[in-house]
Design a protein around this motif. Structure first.
Motif, PDB file in Angstrom:
ATOM      1  N   THR A 139       5.606 -31.308  -0.420  1.00 23.23           N
ATOM      2  CA  THR A 139       6.498 -30.209  -0.020  1.00 23.23           C
ATOM      3  C   THR A 139       7.728 -30.094  -0.923  1.00 23.23           C
ATOM      4  N   ASP A 140       8.038 -31.151  -1.694  1.00 26.58           N
ATOM      5  CA  ASP A 140       9.185 -31.123  -2.613  1.00 26.58           C
ATOM      6  C   ASP A 140       8.753 -31.088  -4.071  1.00 26.58           C
ATOM      7  N   GLU A 141       7.441 -31.120  -4.325  1.00 24.48           N
ATOM      8  CA  GLU A 141       6.938 -31.280  -5.687  1.00 24.48           C
ATOM      9  C   GLU A 141       6.055 -30.100  -6.094  1.00 24.48           C
ATOM     10  N   LYS A 142       5.715 -30.067  -7.369  1.00 25.91           N
ATOM     11  CA  LYS A 142       4.912 -28.984  -7.941  1.00 25.91           C
ATOM     12  C   LYS A 142       5.519 -27.637  -7.523  1.00 25.91           C
ATOM     13  N   ASP A 143       4.833 -26.831  -6.687  1.00 24.44           N
ATOM     14  CA  ASP A 143       5.391 -25.548  -6.224  1.00 24.44           C
ATOM     15  C   ASP A 143       5.679 -25.570  -4.729  1.00 24.44           C
ATOM     16  N   GLY A 144       5.667 -26.785  -4.128  1.00 24.08           N
ATOM     17  CA  GLY A 144       5.935 -26.903  -2.707  1.00 24.08           C
ATOM     18  C   GLY A 144       4.896 -26.170  -1.874  1.00 24.08           C
ATOM     19  N   MET A 145       5.349 -25.630  -0.740  1.00 28.76           N
ATOM     20  CA  MET A 145       4.468 -24.797   0.077  1.00 28.76           C
ATOM     21  C   MET A 145       4.418 -23.406  -0.546  1.00 28.76           C
ATOM     22  N   VAL A 146       3.237 -23.037  -1.009  1.00 22.65           N
ATOM     23  CA  VAL A 146       3.031 -21.724  -1.642  1.00 22.65           C
ATOM     24  C   VAL A 146       2.435 -20.772  -0.608  1.00 22.65           C
ATOM     25  N   LEU A 163       0.814  -1.219   0.000  1.00 23.10           N
ATOM     26  CA  LEU A 163       0.000   0.000   0.000  1.00 23.10           C
ATOM     27  C   LEU A 163       0.845   1.265   0.000  1.00 23.10           C
ATOM     28  N   ASP A 164       2.052   1.180   0.568  1.00 25.87           N
ATOM     29  CA  ASP A 164       2.936   2.346   0.599  1.00 25.87           C
ATOM     30  C   ASP A 164       3.887   2.400  -0.592  1.00 25.87           C
ATOM     31  N   GLY A 165       3.698   1.465  -1.545  1.00 24.08           N
ATOM     32  CA  GLY A 165       4.532   1.452  -2.742  1.00 24.08           C
ATOM     33  C   GLY A 165       5.803   0.636  -2.617  1.00 24.08           C
ATOM     34  N   SER A 166       6.073   0.105  -1.439  1.00 17.02           N
ATOM     35  CA  SER A 166       7.287  -0.694  -1.246  1.00 17.02           C
ATOM     36  C   SER A 166       7.112  -2.076  -1.875  1.00 17.02           C
ATOM     37  N   PRO A 167       8.206  -2.703  -2.307  1.00 17.70           N
ATOM     38  CA  PRO A 167       8.087  -4.008  -2.956  1.00 17.70           C
ATOM     39  C   PRO A 167       7.729  -5.106  -1.956  1.00 17.70           C
ATOM     40  N   ILE A 168       6.902  -6.038  -2.391  1.00 18.08           N
ATOM     41  CA  ILE A 168       6.569  -7.220  -1.592  1.00 18.08           C
ATOM     42  C   ILE A 168       6.556  -8.433  -2.517  1.00 18.08           C
ATOM     43  N   VAL A 169       6.706  -9.602  -1.917  1.00 19.48           N
ATOM     44  CA  VAL A 169       6.489 -10.846  -2.652  1.00 19.48           C
ATOM     45  C   VAL A 169       5.024 -11.210  -2.483  1.00 19.48           C
ATOM     46  N   GLN A 170       4.343 -11.441  -3.596  1.00 19.61           N
ATOM     47  CA  GLN A 170       2.920 -11.767  -3.524  1.00 19.61           C
ATOM     48  C   GLN A 170       2.642 -13.248  -3.711  1.00 19.61           C
ATOM     49  N   ARG A 171       3.594 -13.944  -4.302  1.00 23.05           N
ATOM     50  CA  ARG A 171       3.464 -15.408  -4.389  1.00 23.05           C
ATOM     51  C   ARG A 171       4.836 -16.037  -4.198  1.00 23.05           C
ATOM     52  N   PHE A 172       5.001 -16.721  -3.075  1.00 25.05           N
ATOM     53  CA  PHE A 172       6.222 -17.460  -2.770  1.00 25.05           C
ATOM     54  C   PHE A 172       6.012 -18.918  -3.185  1.00 25.05           C
ATOM     55  N   ALA A 173       7.005 -19.540  -3.785  1.00 26.57           N
ATOM     56  CA  ALA A 173       6.993 -20.982  -4.021  1.00 26.57           C
ATOM     57  C   ALA A 173       8.064 -21.626  -3.142  1.00 26.57           C
ATOM     58  N   PHE A 174       7.788 -22.844  -2.704  1.00 27.08           N
ATOM     59  CA  PHE A 174       8.741 -23.598  -1.870  1.00 27.08           C
ATOM     60  C   PHE A 174       9.248 -22.778  -0.675  1.00 27.08           C
ATOM     61  N   ILE A 175       8.350 -22.002  -0.072  1.00 28.38           N
ATOM     62  CA  ILE A 175       8.782 -21.170   1.058  1.00 28.38           C
ATOM     63  C   ILE A 175       9.206 -22.052   2.240  1.00 28.38           C
ATOM     64  N   LYS A 225      11.235 -24.327   2.126  1.00 31.23           N
ATOM     65  CA  LYS A 225      12.660 -24.617   1.965  1.00 31.23           C
ATOM     66  C   LYS A 225      13.536 -23.435   2.361  1.00 31.23           C
ATOM     67  N   HIS A 226      12.916 -22.329   2.765  1.00 31.05           N
ATOM     68  CA  HIS A 226      13.672 -21.098   2.979  1.00 31.05           C
ATOM     69  C   HIS A 226      13.507 -20.516   4.381  1.00 31.05           C
ATOM     70  N   HIS A 227      12.827 -21.246   5.257  1.00 31.88           N
ATOM     71  CA  HIS A 227      12.738 -20.800   6.648  1.00 31.88           C
ATOM     72  C   HIS A 227      12.489 -22.023   7.526  1.00 31.88           C
ATOM     73  N   SER A 228      13.256 -22.139   8.602  1.00 32.10           N
ATOM     74  CA  SER A 228      13.161 -23.319   9.460  1.00 32.10           C
ATOM     75  C   SER A 228      11.778 -23.462  10.089  1.00 32.10           C
ATOM     76  N   LEU A 229      11.135 -22.349  10.456  1.00 26.22           N
ATOM     77  CA  LEU A 229       9.814 -22.436  11.073  1.00 26.22           C
ATOM     78  C   LEU A 229       8.792 -23.012  10.099  1.00 26.22           C
ATOM     79  N   LEU A 230       8.897 -22.613   8.833  1.00 23.15           N
ATOM     80  CA  LEU A 230       7.940 -23.094   7.842  1.00 23.15           C
ATOM     81  C   LEU A 230       8.220 -24.546   7.466  1.00 23.15           C
ATOM     82  N   HIS A 231       9.473 -24.938   7.466  1.00 23.02           N
ATOM     83  CA  HIS A 231       9.804 -26.350   7.273  1.00 23.02           C
ATOM     84  C   HIS A 231       9.224 -27.185   8.408  1.00 23.02           C
ATOM     85  N   GLU A 232       9.408 -26.695   9.620  1.00 23.06           N
ATOM     86  CA  GLU A 232       8.888 -27.392  10.805  1.00 23.06           C
ATOM     87  C   GLU A 232       7.369 -27.500  10.745  1.00 23.06           C
ATOM     88  N   PHE A 233       6.726 -26.427  10.326  1.00 21.48           N
ATOM     89  CA  PHE A 233       5.271 -26.419  10.215  1.00 21.48           C
ATOM     90  C   PHE A 233       4.799 -27.478   9.223  1.00 21.48           C
TER      91      PHE A 233
END
Length: 268
Positions: A115-122, A72-84, A86-94
């Motif tokens: 979790t390893d196929e298609k787009d993983g955890m999106v 909303l403030d014009g700053s960049p954000i990620v709107q669709r993460f794939a295989f997230i 694989k990129h954070h221990s908390l989300l892997h644990e979840f």
């Protein structure tokens, strides 16, 4: 069914009543899968991954394009993460939560969490603001991906973990119950894939409370409706993880970008 539907509680097994509801309608909604503090922790983890990817100018993960947008403030954000996961221990644990294994019985023998196929955890992050580019998605089925890959249509369910509380005016997932039982012609031609955004008189709005879990069959026709509100009220976050049966096809850093993913806006 149109307009409203029952919500269930997930226990240590899928009950016969829950199985029967899912088999008939192609979706099911479980209330209170995760606690509010877990929702907060997951959102914080996504923001940490987001900052890393923005800093590193990450464009793809395991061949899957990352969708960027503006907040909303014009700053960049990620709107669709794939295989997230694989990129954070908390989300892997979840993703290792044993309750996900309970859900596999909805397909039956040979099912697994993808979790390893298609787009993983999106992880999807929608917000309706002046510079928003990811606010809605037209009617589609997820089964079309198998056809694009030239493979037979394997069973696939989409597990949604909802991190925002929604009312119908907030937009979000809309489904056509029972369409998972359609024939191949109806699956291909019932609607114009991703181009048709019109409300269907038989559609059901999924209206979760933050922390709820939903599952819908990949053959079910569904869309993402745009929020009728703008600004902070429109912010909506949701995780999707596939449940898959069939050949094991993990993705890796050198995986090619799928044909259908080369078109902006087509990926869920």
């Amino acid at each position: 069914m149109a307009g409203s539907y029952p919500k269930f509680t997930l226990g240590s097994t899928i009950t016969p009543h829950q199985q029967a509801f899912f088999t008939q309608h192609g979706f099911i909604h479980f209330s209170g899968f995760i606690k509010p503090e877990t929702v907060t922790d997951i959102i914080k983890a996504s923001e940490q991954v987001q900052q890393q990817w923005i800093d590193q100018k990450t464009e793809k993960v395991n061949g899957v394009p990352i969708k960027y947008g503006k907040d909303l403030d014009g700053s960049p954000i990620v709107q669709r993460f794939a295989f997230i996961n694989k990129h954070h221990s908390l989300l892997h644990e979840f993703s290792q939560d044993p309750r996900f294994q309970t859900l596999l019985t909805l397909i039956g023998d040979g099912a697994r969490l993808g979790t390893d196929e298609k787009d993983g955890m999106v992880f999807n992050h929608y917000v309706n603001g002046p510079e928003s580019s990811f606010t809605k998605m037209g009617w589609h089925t997820d089964g079309l991906r198998d056809i694009f890959h030239g493979s037979r249509l394997n069973p696939m369910l989409n597990v949604g973990i909802h991190l925002s509380t929604l009312k119908p005016e907030n937009g979000g997932l809309r489904i056509l119950p029972g369409t998972h039982n359609q024939n191949l012609y109806q699956m291909l031609f019932r609607k114009k894939y991703f181009l048709d955004h019109d409300t269907d008189e038989n559609e059901v709005a999924i209206t979760p409370t933050a922390g709820d879990l939903t599952i819908h069959d990949g053959r079910l026709w569904h869309r993402v409706a745009q929020s009728n509100v703008i600004g902070e009220e429109s912010r909506r976050r949701v995780i999707y993880i596939p449940i898959i049966a069939g050949k094991y096809e993990p993705k890796h850093a050198d995986s090619p970008t799928a044909f259908y993913q080369r078109f902006a806006g087509i990926v869920k």
